[in-house]
Enzyme design. Structure first.
Site, short mmCIF file in Angstrom:
data_model
loop_
_atom_site.label_atom_id
_atom_site.label_comp_id
_atom_site.label_asym_id
_atom_site.label_seq_id
_atom_site.Cartn_x
_atom_site.Cartn_y
_atom_site.Cartn_z
N LYS A 56 0.82 4.12 6.99
CA LYS A 56 0.09 4.98 6.05
C LYS A 56 0.51 6.43 6.26
O LYS A 56 1.13 6.78 7.25
CB LYS A 56 -1.43 4.89 6.28
CG LYS A 56 -2.05 3.53 6.05
CD LYS A 56 -2.11 3.18 4.59
CE LYS A 56 -2.74 1.83 4.37
NZ LYS A 56 -1.90 0.70 4.69
N SER A 98 0.80 -1.23 0.00
CA SER A 98 0.00 0.00 0.00
C SER A 98 0.83 1.28 0.00
O SER A 98 0.29 2.35 -0.22
CB SER A 98 -0.97 0.01 1.19
OG SER A 98 -0.27 0.23 2.39
#
Length: 146
Positions: A103, A66
């Site tokens: 993230k 990701s």
């Protein structure tokens, strides 16, 4: 696979021993190799170069894809400092509903989101009912090239 299960366990504390490396006193051109690689000017300790607060710094191994848009790949080692105040746009390790993830932190107008750096993943807006904590701020990525 859920994009939240991005970090493999266990959390690794840093070894505080010194790691000395020679530093060359010139910039390395990307176009051709330098024949002067045997001439070093000083030595550095990577702990001093990479770690602000060794008591609060941990190593996480990355699992998943990701964050490939910012050069964080599966198997990379992230240095994560728990003493840094997480701010908007920092890359963080967070715990969301008892799962670790790495993230980009997005905080604007009272809205908190975790943003992937891969268009295959949607932003994850943090809701009031979520069990959410920023565990630490990523300071460096150690990426193996060979």
């Amino acid at each position: 696979m859920s994009h939240l299960k991005e970090l493999s366990h266990p959390i690794l504390p840093l070894d505080v021993g010194r790691l000395w490396l020679d530093v060359c006193g010139w910039l390395v051109p990307a176009g051709f190799p330098s024949p002067a690689a045997d001439h070093t000017e000083e030595r550095i300790d990577l702990n001093q170069h990479l770690i602000r607060n060794k008591a609060a710094t941990y190593v996480f191994r990355v699992k998943g894809d990701s964050m490939t848009g910012v050069g964080i790949y599966e198997g990379d080692a992230l240095l994560v400092d728990r003493s840094i105040d997480p701010k908007h746009n920092h890359i963080v390790v967070a715990q969301l509903n008892n799962e670790f993830t790495v993230k980009r932190l997005h905080r604007r107008a009272g809205v908190v989101q975790l943003m992937a750096e891969n268009p295959s993943y949607e932003p994850r807006r943090i809701k009031e009912e979520d069990d959410f904590v920023v565990w630490g701020v990523v300071t460096h990525n150690i990426h193996k090239l060979c």
